[in-house]
Structures are given as C-alpha cells and as structure tokens.
Design a protein around this motif. Structure first.
Motif, mmCIF file in Angstrom:
data_model
loop_
_atom_site.group_PDB
_atom_site.id
_atom_site.type_symbol
_atom_site.label_atom_id
_atom_site.label_comp_id
_atom_site.label_asym_id
_atom_site.label_seq_id
_atom_site.Cartn_x
_atom_site.Cartn_y
_atom_site.Cartn_z
ATOM 1 N N ARG A 74 24.962 -75.893 6.130
ATOM 2 C CA ARG A 74 24.299 -74.825 5.378
ATOM 3 C C ARG A 74 23.828 -73.677 6.274
ATOM 4 N NH1 ARG A 74 18.436 -75.390 4.881
ATOM 5 N NH2 ARG A 74 17.678 -77.143 6.144
ATOM 6 N N HIS A 75 23.427 -73.988 7.516
ATOM 7 C CA HIS A 75 22.955 -72.921 8.403
ATOM 8 C C HIS A 75 24.099 -72.020 8.868
ATOM 9 C CE1 HIS A 75 18.876 -74.368 8.499
ATOM 10 N NE2 HIS A 75 19.256 -75.561 8.907
ATOM 11 N N LEU A 76 25.322 -72.554 8.848
ATOM 12 C CA LEU A 76 26.481 -71.740 9.229
ATOM 13 C C LEU A 76 27.069 -70.981 8.048
ATOM 14 C CD1 LEU A 76 28.409 -74.124 11.665
ATOM 15 C CD2 LEU A 76 26.914 -72.208 12.241
ATOM 16 N N THR A 77 26.869 -71.494 6.859
ATOM 17 C CA THR A 77 27.513 -70.885 5.696
ATOM 18 C C THR A 77 26.648 -69.867 4.972
ATOM 19 O OG1 THR A 77 26.778 -72.730 4.295
ATOM 20 C CG2 THR A 77 28.957 -72.922 5.299
ATOM 21 N N LYS A 78 25.326 -69.936 5.166
ATOM 22 C CA LYS A 78 24.421 -69.051 4.429
ATOM 23 C C LYS A 78 23.880 -67.938 5.326
ATOM 24 C CE LYS A 78 24.775 -71.718 0.826
ATOM 25 N NZ LYS A 78 25.577 -71.283 -0.335
ATOM 26 N N ASN A 106 17.764 -70.249 12.886
ATOM 27 C CA ASN A 106 17.358 -70.862 11.610
ATOM 28 C C ASN A 106 17.426 -72.385 11.686
ATOM 29 O OD1 ASN A 106 16.948 -68.346 10.487
ATOM 30 N ND2 ASN A 106 18.948 -68.260 9.479
ATOM 31 N N ALA A 107 18.465 -72.907 12.330
ATOM 32 C CA ALA A 107 18.610 -74.356 12.459
ATOM 33 C C ALA A 107 17.503 -74.921 13.351
ATOM 34 C CB ALA A 107 19.980 -74.695 13.033
ATOM 35 N N LYS A 108 17.177 -74.205 14.425
ATOM 36 C CA LYS A 108 16.100 -74.659 15.319
ATOM 37 C C LYS A 108 14.763 -74.646 14.592
ATOM 38 C CE LYS A 108 15.923 -73.156 19.533
ATOM 39 N NZ LYS A 108 15.934 -72.253 20.693
ATOM 40 N N ALA A 109 14.526 -73.612 13.781
ATOM 41 C CA ALA A 109 13.270 -73.534 13.039
ATOM 42 C C ALA A 109 13.129 -74.695 12.059
ATOM 43 C CB ALA A 109 13.188 -72.205 12.303
ATOM 44 N N ALA A 110 14.254 -75.141 11.509
ATOM 45 C CA ALA A 110 14.215 -76.226 10.521
ATOM 46 C C ALA A 110 14.179 -77.604 11.166
ATOM 47 C CB ALA A 110 15.426 -76.122 9.595
#
Length: 369
Positions: A74-78, A106-110
């Motif tokens: 999802r982090h790569l597609t959105k 975004n991925a690191k934040a999540a």
C-alpha cells in the motif's frame, strides 16, 4: 576493478537472455529484477508503469521489506512521490539517487523502520523516445549509490525498456491479427449463413401465402419465426465479431446495436468522451453483452445507457425495468455477468450489478483510462 566490470558484463548478458526468452510481461519484469538482485549489491527493487497522465501502477517487486510489502504494497501504490513527479515532468532521464522518498518515509512513520532502508535510486524505463515507467532499487544502510552502480542500473533499465517495447509490439501484432480474423469470419457468416437464413425466412413467408391448409400455414409460420430469430442472432453475432459505428462514437455504436436488437434506447452522457481505443472497444463489448441479456431475459424492449467520464475513469451504467432476478429465488439467470466482469477486470476496472424481481436490473462498470 576489472573483476567487477567483468561481473557486470556477465550479469547484463544473463539479463538480456532472460528478457529475450520471456514473452509474459509480469514474469519478464520479475525475472529481470530477481536476476539483478542476485548478482549485485542491490537488495530490493520495484517497478512502476506510469501512464501519460502521471498515474503510476506497481507491476513488479522483489525482496521488499515487510513494511513496504504489507497490505498489497500500500505504501508503494498510494500517494505521490518525487521520482514519479520528476518522471512525469520530464526531468528524469537517467539513473539518479533519491535524497528523500515520501513512500519510504510513510512506511517508516507507520512501522518505525523498514529493514534499514532509507533511500533508493531510480531510473526511467524507455525505448527510444517511448517511456514506460521507473525501476527503483534500494539497499540497507545505503544513502547514495556509486557511479558504477548507477551505470549498471541504466544498462539494465535500457534492456528492460527494449524488452517491454518488444512485448508491446508483439501484442499489437497479435491484436491486429485477431481483428483481421474476426473481420474475415464476420464476412463469411454474412455471405453464407446470414444469406441462407434470410432465404429460409422468405421461403417460409411464401409458403404461408401459398398453403391452403391451416396446419401447413401454422408450420410455415413457425419456420418463419424460428428463422427470423436465428437471423437476428446471426446479425448480433456479426456485430460482436466486427463492431460497426465506433468510428462515429461509442454512444452512437451502442445505441445502433441496441436498436438492431429491437430495443428502445435512452442514452445520457456526462463529460467528454475521449477514450483510448482499447477502453472504448471494451465498453462497447460490455454494452453488447448487457443489451443481449436485456433482450433475452428482461422481458422488456427498453434499456437505458448512462456514461460518466471523469479525468481518471469512465462509468458505464446499463439499466432496464424488466423482470429482474433475486438470489433468494435461485441461481442468477444467464446474464453474462461473469463475462462482463472479466472484460472490466482485464482493463483494471470493476463491474457489479443490482437487481430486484419485477423492478429490473442495473449493471455498473467502472474502467480507468
């Protein structure tokens, strides 16, 4: 230094052989980046296809960290990012180190961390002046890749771009051959079976007028009715093989097909229809299937077509106020919903329906373009 250069030469040769042998796009891309990761310092890779409007689509990935892979990547597609924007703006023409990546952030934040990956490099995939998307690579604890690593990345991207072009051209040739074969079959059906059925209809009409016995007249009427039905089915089949009228516009073609089936058509368009030819034909084929089902199963001679065009996708709605159906009363009738769904899915879209007994059926199709 010499052994590294030799190793890169061997890697490029192996990737070239793989690309030349593979004809399936997804397997080709996946195999190429797998080979790249196995024989280089790169640890993870992903490929975006990007359309002329800048909309990206993840088409291949290999050895992604869990944080990037979770929930269908999802982090790569959105969302957007620097590399896709620079690509769309025409500012990205060679392999480059990316200082900051919004998707990784975004991925690191999540998730807190993503396998010690903080940066990536990117390179456009192209063949001549035709561009297809981006190849991105990353490695743990790597902020910048060396000139030699970027040069290797550019060489691999060049090979992949050439292979994509080859597969695209092959697919276009196959589609052209299919169109030619459809046209040939349509002509043959029109010149042979269609004419024979028309002759049977005329003969039966003459038999009705000449027969004196009522039983004989009734038999000729049945023959005329059946042959006329078969003739209508044959004309519909010829239309499906060789759609006519698309050069005049999608709505005109759908309306003409419905009227050929004997349906009263109501149409409404919102937005300007300027669609790719492939999307237009897919919508036409879906409308054909839906209108055939109205004629055969709905118990009505009227249908409504609504088309709404947005900047990103097109919505096609086919409605009737016929018999309808209900899952509570047994299996879905033969309305070809699976065929419609398959066509929509092949173009990255969706198709759904709603129906109620005695209140008709509505099919909703959404396709991106």
């Amino acid at each position: 230094m010499v052994p590294e250069q030799h190793s890169d030469v061997i890697l490029l040769k192996e990737i070239a052989e793989l690309l030349n042998e593979e004809t399936n796009m997804e397997r080709m891309l996946g195999g190429a980046i797998d080979k790249l990761l196995q024989n280089s310092n790169f640890e993870t890779a992903w490929i975006f296809f990007i359309d002329e409007k800048g909309k990206h689509r993840l088409v291949a990935q290999a050895n992604l960290p869990d944080a990037l892979e979770e929930r269908d990547c999802r982090h790569l597609t959105k969302g957007g990012c620097w590399c896709v924007k620079r690509y769309h703006d025409g500012d990205l023409d060679k392999a480059s180190n990316i200082i900051a990546c919004q998707r990784i952030e975004n991925a690191k934040a999540a998730h807190g961390k993503i396998g010690n990956i903080s940066h990536h490099a990117t390179v456009p995939l192209q063949s001549g002046k035709e561009r297809f998307g981006l190849l991105n690579i990353a490695a743990a604890d790597t902020v910048r890749f060396s000139k030699d690593e970027l040069a290797l990345l550019e060489s691999v991207a060049f090979q992949i771009g050439s292979a994509i072009k080859r597969i695209v051209l092959t697919k276009q040739e196959q589609e052209l051959a299919l169109v030619k074969e459809r046209n040939r079959l349509a002509r043959d059906l029109h010149d042979s079976v269609n004419q024979l059925l028309f002759s049977v209809t005329l003969t039966a009409r003459g038999g009705i007028e000449m027969a004196e016995d009522e039983a004989q007249k009734s038999t000729f009427r049945d023959i005329q009715h059946l042959s006329q039905e078969a003739l209508n089915e044959m004309r519909a089949l010829i239309w499906q093989l060789r759609p006519k009228g698309l050069e005049s516009g999608l709505i005109d073609a759908i309306k003409a097909y419905g009227e050929m089936l004997g349906l009263s058509m109501e149409t409404k368009v919102t937005g300007v229809i300027q669609l790719p030819s492939r999307t237009e034909e897919t919508l036409f084929r879906i409308a054909q299937e839906a209108l055939n089902n109205v004629r055969k199963h709905a118990g009505t001679s009227a249908a409504q077509i609504y088309v709404t065009v947005t900047p990103t996708d097109v919505l096609l709605v086919i409605k009737d106020e016929g018999l309808g159906f209900s899952l509570a009363h047994g299996a879905i009738p033969s309305i070809g919903i699976q065929s419609i769904r398959d066509r929509a899915k092949a173009e990255g879209g969706t198709a759904d329906w709603s129906s109620e007994l005695s209140k008709g059926t509505e099919i909703l199709v959404r396709i991106p373009y």
